[in-house]
Design an enzyme around this catalytic site. Structure first.
Site, PDB file in Angstrom:
ATOM      1  N   GLU A  27       0.827  -1.210   0.000  1.00 17.25           N
ATOM      2  CA  GLU A  27       0.000   0.000   0.000  1.00 17.25           C
ATOM      3  C   GLU A  27       0.863   1.262   0.000  1.00 17.25           C
ATOM      4  OE1 GLU A  27      -1.494   1.786   3.576  1.00 17.25           O
ATOM      5  OE2 GLU A  27      -1.353  -0.154   4.600  1.00 17.25           O
ATOM      6  N   LYS A 162      -4.620  -2.309  13.993  1.00 18.57           N
ATOM      7  CA  LYS A 162      -3.917  -1.258  14.733  1.00 18.57           C
ATOM      8  C   LYS A 162      -4.412  -1.239  16.180  1.00 18.57           C
ATOM      9  CE  LYS A 162      -3.069   1.553  10.627  1.00 18.57           C
ATOM     10  NZ  LYS A 162      -3.788   0.757   9.613  1.00 18.57           N
TER      11      LYS A 162
END
Length: 308
Positions: A27, A162
């Protein structure tokens, strides 16, 4: 499958895909919005080099001047790392806009998955997934990464989600969306900076070959969801969960005081955690991305071997 005609592939990526050789998607939001310059650009180059050293082709994905690009040059990486203000953080909903407007878009996990699939790439290595944010019961802040994982057949290697998120609710949401969550060489679900989140990984695999076989079986059955392959940060690089927890709480409180919402939250929180840890979280972030990239390269080779 042939790459979508709107995509612009580098010669390196095009030739690898045409020959059936393994390719790993990467990404670009992690470059433009996930780390400070110049650490972001150095990390991006080192990750690509690690993948090439495994005999696999890296394909960093972004939208540049309105063109969806699969594979970037060193100059492209430098631009993404420096020109943050002129680069849109682009999820799937934003792809048509940035393409039609002819602007730059750094692709999130969700958008990278979609473009990787359109290119014919089955393996994608990143840092951490988005998920259900803390307080989502009132804010409804749930990452589009989960929606995309539920419908796009790409295996995403991450260090869990996360740790700024509500990990328990994220795992519940992934179960509801029929997203396979596989702990790599672990029974525990990792939490980005830490090797454990206190939650179990629903499934386990212990080798790239085992992962590849699971991917092939799932997709051969016509199940089109992606995979969350949860690979813990190396033990030497982790920040223990009890140590990072208070720092994340402080960063969340600082964000609330600023009134930040939506897609501005994750870049702010990651940056604030870097400040509060004196840079230790950035070191951990880079280490886990590299670890995921190595697993991605080995998984791409194992999967390619099943698809002669």
């Amino acid at each position: 499958m042939s790459p979508h005609p709107r995509l612009q592939l580098t010669d390196e990526v095009r030739e690898a895909l045409a020959d059936g050789r393994p390719v790993v998607a990467l990404e670009s939001t992690i470059i433009s919005h996930g780390m400070p310059y110049p650490d972001n650009v150095r990390m991006a180059g080192e990750v690509e080099d690690l993948i090439r050293a495994e005999g696999v082709t890296p394909a960093t994905i972004a939208v540049l001047d309105g063109a969806p690009r699969v594979g970037l040059t060193a100059d492209d990486l430098e631009m993404l790392g420096k020109a943050v203000e002129s680069v849109t953080k682009a999820s799937v909903r934003d792809l048509g806009y940035v393409v039609a407007k002819g602007v730059h878009g750094a692709t999130t996990v969700a958008a990278t998955m979609r473009l990787a699939h359109l290119a014919g790439i089955a393996v994608f290595a990143t840092g951490g997934l988005g998920g259900v944010h803390r307080g989502a019961t009132s804010s409804m802040d749930v990452s589009a990464d989960l929606t995309e994982l539920s419908r796009t057949p790409v295996a995403v290697i991450s260090a869990g989600v996360k740790s700024i998120l509500d990990i328990g609710l994220t795992l519940e949401a992934m179960e509801t969306l029929s997203i396979p969550v596989i702990g790599y060489q672990t029974d525990e679900f990792p939490s980005f900076y830490s090797r454990s989140s206190g939650y179990a990984a629903p499934m386990r695999a212990d080798s790239p070959e085992e992962l590849a076989a699971i991917m092939a079986a799932q997709w051969d059955l016509g199940v089109t969801s992606g995979f969350d392959i949860a690979s813990p940060i190396p033990a030497a690089d982790e920040i223990p969960a009890d140590q990072i927890a208070g720092i994340i709480t402080q960063a969340l409180a600082d964000m609330d005081e600023l009134g930040l919402t939506g897609k501005d939250t994750t870049p702010y929180l990651l940056g604030r955690v870097v400040e509060l840890t004196g840079g230790a979280s950035l070191t951990a972030n880079i280490a886990l991305v590299k670890n995921n990239a190595l697993l991605g390269a080995r998984l791409a080779k194992a999967y390619a071997a099943l698809r002669p």
